[in-house]
Scaffold this motif. Structure first.
Motif, PDB file in Angstrom:
ATOM      1  N   PRO A   1       0.830  -1.209   0.000  1.00 43.35           N
ATOM      2  CA  PRO A   1       0.000   0.000   0.000  1.00 43.35           C
ATOM      3  C   PRO A   1       0.859   1.251   0.000  1.00 43.35           C
ATOM      4  N   PRO A   2       0.339   2.345  -0.553  1.00 41.86           N
ATOM      5  CA  PRO A   2       1.074   3.626  -0.472  1.00 41.86           C
ATOM      6  C   PRO A   2       1.233   4.066   0.979  1.00 41.86           C
ATOM      7  N   GLU A   3       2.298   4.814   1.225  1.00 44.10           N
ATOM      8  CA  GLU A   3       2.534   5.312   2.570  1.00 44.10           C
ATOM      9  C   GLU A   3       1.599   6.480   2.881  1.00 44.10           C
ATOM     10  N   ILE A   4       1.490   6.774   4.145  1.00 39.15           N
ATOM     11  CA  ILE A   4       0.581   7.836   4.570  1.00 39.15           C
ATOM     12  C   ILE A   4       1.043   9.197   4.044  1.00 39.15           C
ATOM     13  N   HIS A   5       2.336   9.362   3.804  1.00 36.07           N
ATOM     14  CA  HIS A   5       2.832  10.626   3.263  1.00 36.07           C
ATOM     15  C   HIS A   5       2.313  10.866   1.844  1.00 36.07           C
ATOM     16  N   ASP A   6       2.068   9.775   1.091  1.00 34.81           N
ATOM     17  CA  ASP A   6       1.506   9.932  -0.246  1.00 34.81           C
ATOM     18  C   ASP A   6       0.070  10.457  -0.185  1.00 34.81           C
ATOM     19  N   PHE A   7      -0.684  10.029   0.812  1.00 32.93           N
ATOM     20  CA  PHE A   7      -2.051  10.515   0.960  1.00 32.93           C
ATOM     21  C   PHE A   7      -2.066  11.963   1.452  1.00 32.93           C
ATOM     22  N   VAL A   8      -1.082  12.335   2.244  1.00 28.83           N
ATOM     23  CA  VAL A   8      -0.965  13.748   2.629  1.00 28.83           C
ATOM     24  C   VAL A   8      -0.636  14.600   1.415  1.00 28.83           C
TER      25      VAL A   8
END
Length: 486
Positions: free
Chosen positions: A305-312
């Motif tokens: 899964p993408p990291e949370i920084h990518d969603f930020v």
């Protein structure tokens, strides 16, 4: 270590050119029950390793979208350089030892088999186990217990038994265990068994697949998973237009991240179920709900899964990391940690297999399902209903032909499809009519800049299905008017 990433069944790995070196991105995905045409692309990272690239960062450097992705488990195991296989010396076998192993039953010799004798005495079967005392380690008491176990508890006496049967002894051989009769094997004579050739693949669990889908049909109707019609009623700041804009944006982000199709539908399911449960969501936090739902769905469905920084980053730093984590805890508590709701794609793969659908039928049905996920008026329908209605429209617009098709009989919805989908044409009529009206409203949606599903399926990867002329013809008008063909 070689890595794999998951993509949807229509995704094809492309070629990346960096510094004049042609690099191949390998991809694979988890197989799903009843899925048609699973494509597994082998890892091509060895091409880069041969050119001097480090093993641990092959795919990470080849694909810029994976720069922040890390494996869940990294064993950090490496084979020592120059270490070869150590040959274990075999002990020579002498002639005396070979003779001893042949005579010893424990050493693999030909021991005398246990025989079961069945004696017919006046119509009653009496079984006896004969076993030499010197060939076994069992006591006489244990042998007596075994004889009592094999004897039937009650044998009905037959008055018509002939006297010639008395004293007759029959030696029985070992019988093969009978196959357990499961619900998946109980089919009507007019219903085709679509799992008859899947016994070799344990991933398809052909013996229990019908039981599994019956459970999914029950699960989608439970109060914790089902959506009410007009479920946004009671919200003071959230309207159905805001929900449509959010889902269209989620579809675009999902396509940019190249995530699995099940990740998108699970994201939509989490958003709708949370908005139905919590009526106090402010307008400024609606996008945060959507991003957090995709963050949860990615961890549930994706291998990497993408990291949370990518969603930020995709929110243009509107929300910070701690806000997404807090919203994640709030959402899973509100949903009581019930995340595994059945999705339309789960049922579509099964239904397409039952219909022997072509690639065009399957891709068109997927496009219609994504259109239905954006439209608010179809959000309350069950996932199985949406999947069945989308497949019906695809079979209506692109009839099957050939020996495996249904066009020769003139039927679109056969008895086999009705059995596996649990829906008749009359039961699907209102859903098909509503979905046909959604197709006709696509030009108006594009005027409002709600065109993410249309743009995705207009590419050659999806056979340009959204631009097909049949989606604008007379057939769609007939379906929108409720004129369905059996």
């Amino acid at each position: 270590m070689s890595r794999f990433i998951r993509i949807d069944e229509n995704h094809v790995a492309g070629n990346l050119h960096e510094g004049g070196v042609k690099k191949m991105v390998a991809a694979t995905r988890r197989p799903v029950l009843g899925e048609l045409g699973n494509k597994v692309l082998r890892n091509a990272s060895q091409d880069l390793v041969g050119k001097g690239t480090e093993k641990g960062a092959v795919l990470k450097n080849a694909n810029p979208t994976l720069k922040n992705i890390k494996p869940r488990v990294d064993t950090r195991w490496r084979k020592a350089d120059g270490s070869g296989a150590v040959a274990v010396p075999k002990k020579p076998v002498t002639r005396s030892e070979s003779i001893k192993s042949t005579a010893d039953p424990k050493a693999g010799g030909n021991a005398e088999a246990v025989k079961v004798h069945v004696q017919l005495n006046k119509g009653n079967e009496v079984k006896h186990v004969t076993l030499k005392r010197e060939d076994s380690q069992l006591s006489l008491r244990t042998l007596a217990k075994q004889n009592r176990k094999v004897q039937p508890k009650s044998a009905p006496s037959s008055s018509n038994a002939s006297s010639s049967d008395e004293g007759e002894t029959i030696s029985t051989t070992t019988k093969k265990p009978e196959r357990l009769d499961t619900h998946s094997q109980k089919l009507l004579e007019s219903i085709e068994n679509i799992d008859v050739n899947d016994g070799w693949n344990p991933m398809l669990v052909s013996e229990y697949v019908n039981d599994i889908y019956n459970y999914l049909n029950q699960l989608e109707s439970r109060p914790g998973y089902a959506l009410r019609e007009n479920f946004l009623e009671g919200h003071k700041e959230i309207s159905h237009k805001m929900r449509t804009i959010l889902i269209d944006w989620i579809n675009e982000v999902h396509h940019q991240f190249k995530l699995d199709i099940d990740t998108y539908h699970m994201t939509v399911s989490l958003i709708d179920r949370y908005l139905q449960k919590v009526k106090t969501v402010p307008k400024k936090k609606l996008q945060l709900v959507g991003v957090t739902a995709m963050f949860i769905a990615s961890k549930y469905e994706e291998l990497f899964p993408p990291e949370i920084h990518d969603f930020v980053f995709i929110t243009d730093d509107t929300y910070q990391k701690h806000q997404i984590l807090e919203m994640e805890k709030e959402m899973v508590r509100a949903l009581d940690f019930n995340l595994g709701k059945p999705l339309p794609t789960h049922f579509l793969r099964r239904f397409s297999k039952a219909a022997k659908a072509s690639d065009v039928n399957h891709v068109l049905a997927k496009y219609l399902i994504e259109l239905a996920s954006v439209d608010y008026s179809t959000a309350h329908y069950k996932p199985s209903e949406i999947a069945a209605a989308a497949l019906y429209i695809s079979l209506y617009l692109f009839p099957l032909s050939g020996e495996d098709g249904n066009s020769s009989s003139g039927l679109i919805w056969t008895k086999t499809l009705e059995h596996y989908t649990h829906y008749s044409v009359r039961g699907l009529s209102p859903i098909v009519q509503r979905l046909a009206n959604v197709i006709k409203s696509v030009p108006k949606m594009m005027e409002k800049k709600l065109k993410s599903p249309w743009l995705k399926y207009s590419s050659s990867k999806f056979q340009n299905i959204s631009t097909h002329s049949k989606l604008k013809g007379v057939d769609i008008d007939m379906l929108a008017e409720g004129k369905l063909v059996l």
